[in-house]
Scaffold this active site. Structure first.
Site, PDB file in Angstrom:
ATOM      1  N   LYS A 172     -29.206   5.237-132.946  1.00  0.00           N
ATOM      2  CA  LYS A 172     -30.092   4.076-132.852  1.00  0.00           C
ATOM      3  C   LYS A 172     -30.593   3.725-134.246  1.00  0.00           C
ATOM      4  O   LYS A 172     -30.646   4.559-135.153  1.00  0.00           O
ATOM      5  CB  LYS A 172     -31.265   4.336-131.902  1.00  0.00           C
ATOM      6  CG  LYS A 172     -32.169   5.515-132.265  1.00  0.00           C
ATOM      7  CD  LYS A 172     -33.320   5.160-133.178  1.00  0.00           C
ATOM      8  CE  LYS A 172     -34.245   6.353-133.420  1.00  0.00           C
ATOM      9  NZ  LYS A 172     -35.166   6.149-134.573  1.00  0.00           N
TER      10      LYS A 172
ATOM     11  N   ALA B   4     -31.572  11.698-140.542  1.00  0.00           N
ATOM     12  CA  ALA B   4     -31.246  10.319-140.917  1.00  0.00           C
ATOM     13  C   ALA B   4     -32.199   9.311-140.298  1.00  0.00           C
ATOM     14  O   ALA B   4     -32.218   8.149-140.709  1.00  0.00           O
ATOM     15  CB  ALA B   4     -29.814   9.992-140.493  1.00  0.00           C
TER      16      ALA B   4
ATOM     17  N   MET C  58     -31.843   8.428-137.152  1.00  0.00           N
ATOM     18  CA  MET C  58     -30.965   7.698-136.244  1.00  0.00           C
ATOM     19  C   MET C  58     -30.908   8.310-134.846  1.00  0.00           C
ATOM     20  O   MET C  58     -30.152   7.844-133.987  1.00  0.00           O
ATOM     21  CB  MET C  58     -29.561   7.617-136.844  1.00  0.00           C
ATOM     22  CG  MET C  58     -29.515   6.864-138.163  1.00  0.00           C
ATOM     23  SD  MET C  58     -27.954   7.049-139.055  1.00  0.00           S
ATOM     24  CE  MET C  58     -26.814   6.257-137.925  1.00  0.00           C
TER      25      MET C  58
ATOM     26  N   ASP D  72     -37.577  10.716-128.228  1.00  0.00           N
ATOM     27  CA  ASP D  72     -36.529   9.692-128.259  1.00  0.00           C
ATOM     28  C   ASP D  72     -35.508   9.839-127.138  1.00  0.00           C
ATOM     29  O   ASP D  72     -34.730   8.917-126.887  1.00  0.00           O
ATOM     30  CB  ASP D  72     -35.780   9.737-129.598  1.00  0.00           C
ATOM     31  CG  ASP D  72     -36.597   9.213-130.761  1.00  0.00           C
ATOM     32  OD1 ASP D  72     -37.693   8.665-130.522  1.00  0.00           O
ATOM     33  OD2 ASP D  72     -36.155   9.356-131.914  1.00  0.00           O
TER      34      ASP D  72
END
Length: 296
Positions: free
Chosen positions: A20, A107, A109, A146
């Protein structure tokens, strides 16, 4: 190009776990327990890890891609996700799990969380547990804030500590994502005394209207409040942003870094990236490729 999932009664192969990007990330407050209150838009992209699952009848969970003779750390989210699903359901089946890791770590992500979510979705199917998406998201929240986003499988307006998700439509886009070799410590960034924690809350309806009326500009909405602190912790973030800026691309950091991204202009030459940098052109997805695997 993503490889299609291969499904048999005893195996699931080529299971994707997409990354993401945070379109923006605002810190709007802090709870008494120290958790930060945020607003963000999480966007799925087609840069993925790949997992393979083979059914076991003995209840054991094995990460067979681990080095021989090593013990997986307790924080391994793939194993923890499988075990959490067993605990929640009383399932006596197990699995051999192979993870082909392509997403960079540290990262911003969501790679580890996405691996955990795809594990929940895949084993729910392989073990024929028939849990709803809501039930899987509840299990996922125990693994990380998340994980429910990836289980939910749609781009989302995110609030609270990351657990409040509202699906949001985003225009299709292509992005260049750049990850330097070094990572940024999430704990150090959120613990910084100079982190801005009082950004004025944005309004979902305002973001949605901008996305519809000015789709080319929506990627400039807001800011990433973590970026300035992360740049001090990891100077290579600034290097990545400056490199893209010299090419006429407006970049910002995703999550707590250290990856940055910018809307992609097709004629841009990226061949001079410094050694060790990961540079990838990605497209966004409207929904997770495994979303059809459960209801609710």
């Amino acid at each position: 190009m993503n490889t299609a999932v291969i499904e048999t009664p005893t195996e699931l192969r080529n299971v994707p776990a997409p990354a993401k990007l945070n379109v923006f990330l605002h810190i709007v407050g802090r709870r008494p327990d120290g958790y930060h209150l945020l607003q963000s838009v999480f966007m799925l992209i087609d840069w993925c890890d790949t997992l393979h699952f083979k059914l076991r009848a003995d209840g054991a969970i094995h990460r067979i891609d681990a080095l021989p003779g090593t013990t997986l750390p307790e924080h391994d989210l793939v194993v923890r996700a499988a075990q959490a699903l067993q605990t929640a359901t009383g399932c006596t089946l197990g699995a051999d799990i192979t993870l082909e890791k392509r997403l960079p770590s540290e990262a911003g992500m969501g790679g580890g969380s996405s691996d955990a979510a795809s594990t929940l979705l895949a084993l729910n199917r392989l073990w024929d547990l028939r849990l709803s998406r809501q039930q899987l998201a509840h299990i996922g929240l125990t693994l990380g804030a998340d994980v429910p986003f990836f289980v939910g499988g749609r781009n989302a307006w995110v609030e609270g500590i990351g657990e409040q998700l509202t699906p949001v439509a985003l225009p299709p886009g292509r992005f260049v994502v750049v990850k330097p070799p070094t990572g940024a410590s999430t704990a150090a960034i959120f613990g910084s005394s100079v982190l801005k924690r009082d950004t004025k809350p944005a309004i979902l309806s305002g973001f949605a209207a901008d996305a519809q009326q000015n789709p080319d500009q929506i990627w400039n909405f807001g800011a990433n409040d973590l970026q300035a602190v992360a740049q001090a912790v990891c100077p290579e973030i600034s290097d990545c942003i400056a490199w893209l800026s010299r090419k006429g691309l407006q970049a910002r950091m995703t999550g707590s870094g250290s990856a940055v991204f910018a809307p992609w202009v097709e004629s841009t030459d990226l061949s001079d990236a410094p050694p060790g940098w990961q540079v990838k052109i990605c497209s966004n997805w409207a929904e997770h490729p495994l979303r059809a695997w459960c209801e609710g």
